[in-house]
Design an enzyme around this catalytic site. Structure first.
Site, mmCIF file in Angstrom:
data_model
loop_
_atom_site.group_PDB
_atom_site.id
_atom_site.type_symbol
_atom_site.label_atom_id
_atom_site.label_comp_id
_atom_site.label_asym_id
_atom_site.label_seq_id
_atom_site.Cartn_x
_atom_site.Cartn_y
_atom_site.Cartn_z
ATOM 1 N N GLU A 1 52.231 35.917 34.925
ATOM 2 C CA GLU A 1 52.862 34.716 34.360
ATOM 3 C C GLU A 1 54.122 35.104 33.600
ATOM 4 O OE1 GLU A 1 50.003 32.027 32.529
ATOM 5 O OE2 GLU A 1 49.048 31.725 34.480
ATOM 6 N N GLU B 1 44.892 33.238 40.321
ATOM 7 C CA GLU B 1 44.130 32.511 39.292
ATOM 8 C C GLU B 1 43.960 31.083 39.775
ATOM 9 O OE1 GLU B 1 45.374 32.775 35.174
ATOM 10 O OE2 GLU B 1 45.962 34.869 35.426
HETATM 11 O O1 AHR Z 1 42.673 32.693 32.905
HETATM 12 C C1 AHR Z 1 43.124 32.413 31.605
HETATM 13 C C2 AHR Z 1 44.620 32.531 31.458
HETATM 14 O O2 AHR Z 1 45.246 31.564 32.251
HETATM 15 C C3 AHR Z 1 45.243 33.813 31.926
HETATM 16 O O3 AHR Z 1 45.189 34.802 30.960
HETATM 17 C C4 AHR Z 1 46.661 33.424 32.184
HETATM 18 O O4 AHR Z 1 47.271 34.209 33.165
HETATM 19 C C5 AHR Z 1 46.564 31.965 32.573
HETATM 20 O O5 AHR Z 1 47.459 31.194 31.894
#
Ligand code: AHR
Length: 515
Positions: free
Chosen positions: A193, A315
């Site tokens: 991110e 994710e």
């Molecule tokens: O999964 C939780 C968080 O969500 C992670 O650390 C981040 O990459 C995303 O914003």
């Protein structure tokens, strides 16, 4: 459950079962793409009790463990046969300095986890603990490198420490710390991110950083790294566009995408107490990942027509308000049948896109967000999402079979509607066809007429997962409410036709006999 919201949809009108109201035609002869194992990937971050208390309790714990790894969790993950696990974050990755987590435990630094609840991080779970766990589980490690607050040198040393043979200082230090042979580390993510917690960079700045960092991601011994760029959030196709243009192929093997099934980040809703409207809005948001992937694919198909760069949804999943009484920074949430349906319909979508989507990692493996497993002290439970992954394992490394689905749609609001059924089919290495069907309708059973385009079905058996209520979940100290059971709703007729009766809010996976 709160009072149900009346939805304006004829399909929703009542709970009667229509005779064969859903038509599914599977096209076995059109199958060509193999569903990669890595579509079933996991994510483990130093966040809440994902690592500490979840995967790792330490060798001195009174919770049964195998050299510090929590035994019940380890065995459940081993049984799930996970293909790849991402670590150490997430946002934590860009705060992580790997040398804090090697060497004798008593010398490891204790720091504050500033991303997640200000919890003390004693670094007792570090590189050795993670990579050895991956070896024990038989999964590929996916290491997310610190770009936000790290340096190229720190990264390059880490890769050498993990993967180099010979007598370099880093290989020798690894040996001194107890590991003779280098590990295999295939997947390296360069930042996480980068547009947010990973450094608040612009796409232009990040892509330059990627060019620099990736130069020093070296293949030591016979380790061959697959380099992953920190990709977009949701619909931000500009990020993908800039990265592909500025980095180009040859330097990166994949680019990531993060997509959570959240409607409103200011108030994400409760995990176990939701209205019918919230249920459908969540499913609708989950299913929109199809469009989101298509948008990123369009950019990638234009800039990478040779399809050399993979899209990795590293994710994804649901994200609710935390369970009452838990640390808001620990993201501990329950998991109901609604989450299970988010998982099954998302996996159905990933299966369709595997010519470009090469890996996905649900967030996260234990005790965080849409977890496979929850623990509380010595107790442990398997969530409905765990069971979806288990039931869907039959699709791994199988050939995805395109299909035509005709069914009603449920109107969610003026702009959105969802199909009553989500599905995917595949043919495994032995030629056996498996079909998964999710009934997304909260209230009604649906009857699916399955046609195999030329092939006759001579038998169908499988499993169903369902709860009495869509907000049922498995709770500590209580009998398991949601777990797969033998499915008796598939009927084969003399002509080789198959009819499947799907109870409301259920997921079925069938193994077919065909001729
Ligand atoms: O999964 C939780 C968080 O969500 C992670 O650390 C981040 O990459 C995303 O914003």
């Amino acid at each position: 459950m709160k009072k149900l919201f009346a939805l304006a949809a004829s399909a929703l009108a009542f709970t009667t079962v229509n005779a064969q109201d859903v038509q599914l035609t599977i096209h076995p002869e059109q199958g060509k793409d193999i569903i990669p194992n890595e579509i079933y990937g996991q994510f483990s971050e130093h966040l809440g009790s994902c690592i500490y208390g979840g995967l790792w309790v330490g060798p001195d714990s009174d919770i049964p463990n195998i050299n510090g790894y929590r035994k019940d969790v380890f065995e459940a993950l081993k049984d799930l046969d996970i293909p790849v696990m991402r670590w150490p974050g997430g946002c934590f990755a860009d705060d992580y300095h790997w040398m804090d987590g090697i060497g004798p435990q008593e010398n490891r630094r204790t720091l504050v986890n500033n991303n997640w609840g200000g919890t003390e991080e004693d670094n007792s779970f570090g590189t050795h603990e993670f990579l050895n766990l991956c070896e024990m589980l038989g999964c590929e490690p996916y290491i997310s490198i610190n770009v936000g607050s790290g340096t190229v040198e720190e990264m390059s040393n880490w890769i050498e420490y993990m993967t180099a043979d010979g007598n370099s200082t880093w290989a020798k230090l690894r040996r001194k710390n107890g590991r003779e042979k280098p590990w295999k580390v295939k997947y390296i993510g360069i930042g996480n991110e980068a547009w947010g917690c990973g450094g608040n960079m612009t796409a232009e700045y990040y892509s330059d950083q990627f060019r620099k960092y990736s130069t020093y991601v070296r293949n030591h011994a016979d380790n061959k790294v697959y380099k992953i760029a920190s990709g977009a959030s949701d619909w931000d196709t500009r990020w993908t566009d800039v990265c592909l243009k500025n980095i180009g192929d040859g330097k990166m093997n994949g680019i990531s995408l993060h997509y959570y099934s959240v409607r409103n980040w200011d108030y994400k809703g409760k995990a176990t107490d939701f209205t019918q409207q919230e249920y459908y809005e969540t499913l609708s948001r989950a299913i929109q990942i199809d469009k989101c992937i298509k948008n990123h694919r369009e950019v990638m198909d234009r800039l990478d027509p040779g399809n050399k760069i993979g899209l990795l949804v590293d994710e994804w999943g649901t994200w609710w308000e935390v369970e009452p009484g838990t640390n808001p920074g620990h993201l501990f949430q329950q998991c109901t049948m609604r989450d299970a349906l988010v998982a099954s319909s998302s996996l159905d979508i990933f299966h369709k896109h595997t010519s470009r989507v090469k890996m996905t990692n649900i967030a996260q493996v234990v005790n965080v967000l849409q977890a496979m497993i929850l623990t509380r002290g010595k107790e442990m439970l398997l969530t409905p999402t765990y069971y979806i992954f288990k039931m869907y394992n039959v699709h791994r490394e199988a050939t995805f079979l395109p299909a035509t689905l005709t069914c009603d749609r449920i109107v969610v609001n003026e702009e959105e509607s969802i199909p009553v059924v989500s599905t995917s089919s595949s043919r495994d290495k032995n030629g056996v066809i498996h079909v998964s069907l999710s009934n997304l309708d909260m209230n009604k059973d649906h009857v699916v007429a399955v046609n195999l385009d030329g092939l006759k079905v001579t038998g169908a058996e499988g499993e169903i997962i369902n709860g009495k209520n869509v907000d049922d979940y498995n709770d500590f100290g209580k009998a398991e409410l949601i777990a797969p059971k033998t499915f008796n709703g598939a009927k084969v007729d003399k002509k080789g036709g198959l009819t499947v009766t799907l109870p409301a809010h259920s997921v079925v996976t069938l193994t077919l006999k065909t001729k």
